[in-house]
Design a protein around this motif. Structure first.
Motif, PDB file in Angstrom:
ATOM      1  N   ILE A  76     -24.722  21.734 -11.914  1.00  0.00           N
ATOM      2  CA  ILE A  76     -24.355  20.467 -11.265  1.00  0.00           C
ATOM      3  C   ILE A  76     -22.918  20.098 -11.595  1.00  0.00           C
ATOM      4  O   ILE A  76     -22.150  19.665 -10.728  1.00  0.00           O
ATOM      5  N   PHE A  77     -22.529  20.268 -12.867  1.00  0.00           N
ATOM      6  CA  PHE A  77     -21.152  19.984 -13.260  1.00  0.00           C
ATOM      7  C   PHE A  77     -20.164  20.860 -12.491  1.00  0.00           C
ATOM      8  O   PHE A  77     -19.098  20.392 -12.068  1.00  0.00           O
ATOM      9  N   SER A  80     -19.977  19.679  -8.897  1.00  0.00           N
ATOM     10  CA  SER A  80     -19.419  18.327  -8.862  1.00  0.00           C
ATOM     11  C   SER A  80     -17.919  18.317  -9.138  1.00  0.00           C
ATOM     12  O   SER A  80     -17.172  17.539  -8.528  1.00  0.00           O
ATOM     13  N   LYS A  81     -17.487  19.167 -10.080  1.00  0.00           N
ATOM     14  CA  LYS A  81     -16.049  19.196 -10.420  1.00  0.00           C
ATOM     15  C   LYS A  81     -15.213  19.570  -9.204  1.00  0.00           C
ATOM     16  O   LYS A  81     -14.173  18.962  -8.943  1.00  0.00           O
ATOM     17  N   ARG A  84     -15.516  16.682  -6.495  1.00  0.00           N
ATOM     18  CA  ARG A  84     -14.756  15.482  -6.849  1.00  0.00           C
ATOM     19  C   ARG A  84     -13.259  15.682  -6.686  1.00  0.00           C
ATOM     20  O   ARG A  84     -12.505  14.709  -6.534  1.00  0.00           O
ATOM     21  N   MET A  95     -22.768  13.380  -7.657  1.00  0.00           N
ATOM     22  CA  MET A  95     -23.103  13.959  -8.958  1.00  0.00           C
ATOM     23  C   MET A  95     -24.170  13.131  -9.670  1.00  0.00           C
ATOM     24  O   MET A  95     -25.129  13.676 -10.226  1.00  0.00           O
ATOM     25  N   LEU A 156     -22.288  15.840  -2.248  1.00  0.00           N
ATOM     26  CA  LEU A 156     -21.357  16.776  -2.889  1.00  0.00           C
ATOM     27  C   LEU A 156     -20.805  17.766  -1.870  1.00  0.00           C
ATOM     28  O   LEU A 156     -19.626  18.137  -1.916  1.00  0.00           O
TER      29      LEU A 156
END
Length: 214
Positions: A76-77, A80-81, A84, A95, A156
């Motif tokens: 997920i990180f 998401s990174k 974003r 996220m 996302l």
């Protein structure tokens, strides 16, 4: 003030590990649906009887599920990174919602069935127990957070459209969460759900590959 600098080798390992997690976590779900001995889209007593009939096979697939759970948060990180970097606010909302998939709200129904079978409960009793755990608990409403997490991944995907991620990956991330519930809602074979998770795997991996090297 002292700062800690990340070496290129460490940064490269971290990036590779996050990309690997983005691929592995959803892939474990796809593999379970495509190759597992139980049809995950079945419900009630037929599904319970299928697990009880091949109880020994459950151990392997429970470890596969554990691998998917362990790699879910970094996956997920990773997505998401990148998302974003395209649209920060929308990516942040996505996220937060996506993390609902990683929250441990309780035993899965499969775990409950396995434990009940090991304890010697019959199938009708096990079915009532599973139903009560999924529908009769004070926190049963939290089961619907899975759909919130799917919405988070859609957001996302939308955010990733403005990032360095390939457009096909961002579009696949928008589409895949809508495909995932179809097999269960329409009563289709578990393999259909497996294909949906393969699309999700490709989307998550494609977006994660756009992670910066530093």
């Amino acid at each position: 003030m002292t700062t800690v600098e990340t070496t290129s080798s460490t940064a490269g390992f971290t990036r590779s590990a996050m990309i690997a997690c983005a691929a592995i976590s959803p892939l474990t779900v796809a593999v379970s649906l495509l190759l597992g001995p139980f049809d995950a889209t079945a419900e009630g007593e037929p599904y319970i009887r299928a697990i009880v009939a091949d109880l020994g096979a459950y151990a392997l697939w429970s470890w596969v599920a554990a691998l998917g759970a362990v790699t879910l948060i970094p996956a997920i990180f990773a997505v998401s990174k990148v998302a974003r970097s395209g649209r920060p606010a929308l990516g942040l909302v996505g996220m937060i919602l996506a993390f609902a998939m990683a929250l441990p709200f309780g035993l899965t129904s499969d775990d409950t069935i396995y434990a009940a079978a090991k304890a010697g409960l019959d199938v009708p009793t096990t079915n009532r127990l599973v139903t009560e755990l999924s529908e009769g608990m004070p926190t049963s409403i939290l089961g619907f957070t899975f759909f919130l997490s799917l919405l988070g991944f859609v957001l996302l995907g939308v955010a990733a459209l403005r990032s360095a991620a390939p457009k096909w990956a961002a579009i696949a991330m928008i589409v895949a969460p809508f495909l995932i519930p179809v097999a269960w809602i329409a009563g289709l074979p578990g393999a259909v759900g497996g294909v949906a998770w393969l699309v999700f795997t490709a989307a998550a991996t494609g977006i994660a590959l756009a992670l910066p090297s530093r």
